[in-house]
Design a protein around this motif. Structure first.
Motif, mmCIF file in Angstrom:
data_model
loop_
_atom_site.group_PDB
_atom_site.id
_atom_site.type_symbol
_atom_site.label_atom_id
_atom_site.label_comp_id
_atom_site.label_asym_id
_atom_site.label_seq_id
_atom_site.Cartn_x
_atom_site.Cartn_y
_atom_site.Cartn_z
ATOM 1 N N LEU A 295 0.839 -1.205 0.000
ATOM 2 C CA LEU A 295 0.000 0.000 0.000
ATOM 3 C C LEU A 295 0.870 1.249 0.000
ATOM 4 O O LEU A 295 0.591 2.209 -0.734
ATOM 5 C CB LEU A 295 -0.920 -0.007 1.223
ATOM 6 N N LEU A 296 1.928 1.249 0.803
ATOM 7 C CA LEU A 296 2.825 2.400 0.840
ATOM 8 C C LEU A 296 3.514 2.598 -0.511
ATOM 9 O O LEU A 296 3.557 3.716 -1.049
ATOM 10 C CB LEU A 296 3.854 2.219 1.954
ATOM 11 N N LEU A 297 4.047 1.534 -1.082
ATOM 12 C CA LEU A 297 4.785 1.655 -2.342
ATOM 13 C C LEU A 297 3.874 2.056 -3.498
ATOM 14 O O LEU A 297 4.304 2.759 -4.424
ATOM 15 C CB LEU A 297 5.487 0.331 -2.664
ATOM 16 N N ARG B 71 19.573 15.014 9.389
ATOM 17 C CA ARG B 71 18.158 15.335 9.229
ATOM 18 C C ARG B 71 17.666 14.833 7.871
ATOM 19 O O ARG B 71 18.471 14.609 6.962
ATOM 20 C CB ARG B 71 17.927 16.853 9.353
ATOM 21 N N PHE B 72 16.345 14.710 7.750
ATOM 22 C CA PHE B 72 15.794 14.058 6.567
ATOM 23 C C PHE B 72 14.672 14.890 5.947
ATOM 24 O O PHE B 72 13.981 15.651 6.625
ATOM 25 C CB PHE B 72 15.283 12.668 6.932
ATOM 26 N N ASP B 73 14.527 14.699 4.638
ATOM 27 C CA ASP B 73 13.467 15.372 3.885
ATOM 28 C C ASP B 73 12.219 14.499 3.767
ATOM 29 O O ASP B 73 11.107 15.006 3.678
ATOM 30 C CB ASP B 73 13.971 15.726 2.483
ATOM 31 N N PHE B 74 12.427 13.182 3.756
ATOM 32 C CA PHE B 74 11.316 12.230 3.728
ATOM 33 C C PHE B 74 11.646 11.074 4.663
ATOM 34 O O PHE B 74 12.791 10.611 4.708
ATOM 35 C CB PHE B 74 11.084 11.677 2.317
ATOM 36 N N VAL B 75 10.634 10.622 5.389
ATOM 37 C CA VAL B 75 10.766 9.437 6.233
ATOM 38 C C VAL B 75 9.642 8.486 5.848
ATOM 39 O O VAL B 75 8.459 8.854 5.870
ATOM 40 C CB VAL B 75 10.687 9.778 7.729
ATOM 41 N N LEU B 76 10.010 7.269 5.485
ATOM 42 C CA LEU B 76 9.053 6.248 5.057
ATOM 43 C C LEU B 76 9.154 5.069 6.006
ATOM 44 O O LEU B 76 10.257 4.625 6.345
ATOM 45 C CB LEU B 76 9.369 5.790 3.630
ATOM 46 N N ALA C 212 9.695 18.775 5.654
ATOM 47 C CA ALA C 212 9.888 17.329 5.509
ATOM 48 C C ALA C 212 8.561 16.596 5.691
ATOM 49 O O ALA C 212 7.621 17.108 6.312
ATOM 50 C CB ALA C 212 10.901 16.838 6.526
ATOM 51 N N LYS C 213 8.503 15.393 5.154
ATOM 52 C CA LYS C 213 7.278 14.603 5.203
ATOM 53 C C LYS C 213 7.528 13.228 5.814
ATOM 54 O O LYS C 213 8.553 12.591 5.549
ATOM 55 C CB LYS C 213 6.713 14.409 3.799
ATOM 56 N N LEU C 214 6.568 12.786 6.609
ATOM 57 C CA LEU C 214 6.526 11.411 7.111
ATOM 58 C C LEU C 214 5.437 10.668 6.372
ATOM 59 O O LEU C 214 4.295 11.148 6.271
ATOM 60 C CB LEU C 214 6.233 11.388 8.611
ATOM 61 N N VAL C 215 5.770 9.489 5.836
ATOM 62 C CA VAL C 215 4.780 8.605 5.213
ATOM 63 C C VAL C 215 4.821 7.293 5.982
ATOM 64 O O VAL C 215 5.847 6.604 5.993
ATOM 65 C CB VAL C 215 5.083 8.367 3.723
ATOM 66 N N LEU C 216 3.722 6.939 6.641
ATOM 67 C CA LEU C 216 3.684 5.795 7.550
ATOM 68 C C LEU C 216 2.466 4.934 7.241
ATOM 69 O O LEU C 216 1.347 5.448 7.132
ATOM 70 C CB LEU C 216 3.645 6.294 8.997
ATOM 71 N N VAL C 217 2.681 3.633 7.103
ATOM 72 C CA VAL C 217 1.582 2.703 6.923
ATOM 73 C C VAL C 217 1.444 1.854 8.182
ATOM 74 O O VAL C 217 2.438 1.484 8.803
ATOM 75 C CB VAL C 217 1.796 1.801 5.679
ATOM 76 N N ALA C 218 0.204 1.589 8.577
ATOM 77 C CA ALA C 218 -0.016 0.835 9.811
ATOM 78 C C ALA C 218 -1.400 0.205 9.789
ATOM 79 O O ALA C 218 -2.296 0.634 9.049
ATOM 80 C CB ALA C 218 0.118 1.752 11.025
ATOM 81 N N ASN C 219 -1.584 -0.814 10.616
ATOM 82 C CA ASN C 219 -2.915 -1.384 10.818
ATOM 83 C C ASN C 219 -3.877 -0.288 11.274
ATOM 84 O O ASN C 219 -3.516 0.583 12.070
ATOM 85 C CB ASN C 219 -2.862 -2.494 11.863
ATOM 86 N N ARG C 220 -5.067 -0.350 10.819
ATOM 87 C CA ARG C 220 -6.019 0.742 11.044
ATOM 88 C C ARG C 220 -6.352 0.947 12.515
ATOM 89 O O ARG C 220 -6.715 2.055 12.931
ATOM 90 C CB ARG C 220 -7.299 0.491 10.241
ATOM 91 N N PHE C 221 -6.219 -0.109 13.329
ATOM 92 C CA PHE C 221 -6.601 0.017 14.738
ATOM 93 C C PHE C 221 -5.535 0.710 15.589
ATOM 94 O O PHE C 221 -5.794 1.072 16.735
ATOM 95 C CB PHE C 221 -6.913 -1.354 15.343
#
Length: 347
Positions: free
Chosen positions: A200-202, A274-279, A310-319
């Motif tokens: 889903l993230l990719l 430091r980072f510009d994107f964190v996945l 900078a942006k954080l993109v995080l995938v996780a279980n919905r709960f």
């Protein structure tokens, strides 16, 4: 308060009160001071406890995907252990791999103890030891835990040298028209296939992605590798707490001709810059226990490691309660994609 598995060990400490013992993946550092008068060494596949232990006794602790016995250069003899104590991991195949590894580290007729919670799968001890021993005994059962002991059989004794490559597998997946090959070992997250959360993230990566990119809890390097294939000019850093994961990530990057910095770290403790994107597709288990603390700490610490915009993109279980944490630490969070099981968040 000590872990229940450690309490079971301590009530049986007479078994390993003397001699040289290798303790494998203990859940806390205190066990090395709590045991008897033996000489205790630590083999850690997870950086958290290794970092705690090396502060007080760095020469007695090893962080690595597998343990390679040392040799006495003056006598050309292997510095073997009288026995080993293995804490049962979440994955049975990882337990079997560790048992085979330890069988090459102990003396002739040496003993390997396996300790773990009943719900961890430790009741399969006889099957887990089948490659190296025909004599497996249950020593104790208490606090919903069990302790088993196996004597290394003569048939195995010095007839087989453990090789981590024997446990290595590879799988492939397609992303954006690119074929990506991934290294896999027992105990590494989603060891044999691309998991649905990472997919889903990719499938929903930002349209533009550049600069310094962090793949946190990188596992076998799937996210970092796919990002580098699509955005070849990024400067990539991969971080994980697991030596097995970092070993696989290294192999994955090499196989796909990608360069990146790889860091062993408990959270962000060893991460510089430091980072510009964190996945990330972060963990929510420690062993077999549900544990959000690693990801919660990561989210709260991340704000000090981000460049402007900078942006954080995080995938996780919905709960999982991550949107509130991201909003509190980094600002407004948006759900950019979802399935019946997973949400993809971006700040």
């Amino acid at each position: 308060m000590q872990f229940a598995v450690n309490q079971v060990l301590l009530r049986n400490q007479d078994y390993f009160a003397q001699g040289r013992w290798l303790i494998v993946n203990p859940p806390e550092a205190d066990i090395f001071q709590s045991l008897g008068n033996g000489e205790y060494f630590g083999f850690h596949q997870y950086y958290t406890v290794f970092e705690q232990c090396r502060t007080s006794a760095p020469d007695f602790h090893t962080f690595a995907p597998s343990y390679v016995p040392s040799y006495d250069s003056s006598s050309a003899q292997q510095n073997e252990f009288d026995g080993a104590i293995i804490y049962m991991p979440k994955a049975k195949e990882q337990a079997k791999m560790l048992i085979n590894n330890m069988a090459d580290c102990v003396k002739h007729n040496g003993q390997i103890f396996l300790v773990g919670e009943n719900k961890s799968g430790i009741k399969s001890a006889n099957k887990l030891f089948e490659d190296v021993s025909q004599q497996v005994n249950k020593i104790d059962s208490a606090r919903h835990c069990a302790l088993y002991c196996a004597t290394i059989s003569k048939e195995h004794d010095k007839t087989c040298n453990f090789d981590l490559n024997d446990w290595l597998k590879w799988y492939q997946f397609e992303h954006e028209g690119e074929s990506i090959t991934v290294a896999s070992l027992p105990g590494v997250f989603s060891a044999n296939e691309l998991d649905a959360g990472t997919k889903l993230l990719l499938d929903n990566l930002p349209k533009t992605l550049s600069g310094d990119v962090l793949d946190f809890a990188c596992g076998a390097g799937v996210i970092g590798c796919a990002v580098a294939k699509r955005y070849p000019k990024v400067r990539l850093t991969l971080v994980d707490v697991s030596a097995l994961a970092l070993h696989c990530a290294t192999l994955t990057l090499e196989r796909n001709s990608i360069e990146a910095k790889i860091v062993a770290s408990d959270g962000l403790s060893n991460v510089n810059g430091r980072f510009d994107f964190v996945l990330t597709n972060p963990p929510f288990h420690t062993g077999i226990q549900t544990d959000y603390s690693v990801t919660e700490r990561f989210i709260m610490e991340l704000k000090t490691r981000l460049n402007k915009n900078a942006k954080l993109v995080l995938v996780a279980n919905r709960f999982l309660p991550y949107p509130e944490l991201i909003n509190k630490s980094l600002g407004k969070v948006t759900t950019t994609a979802q399935t019946s099981k997973f949400n993809l968040y971006q700040n």
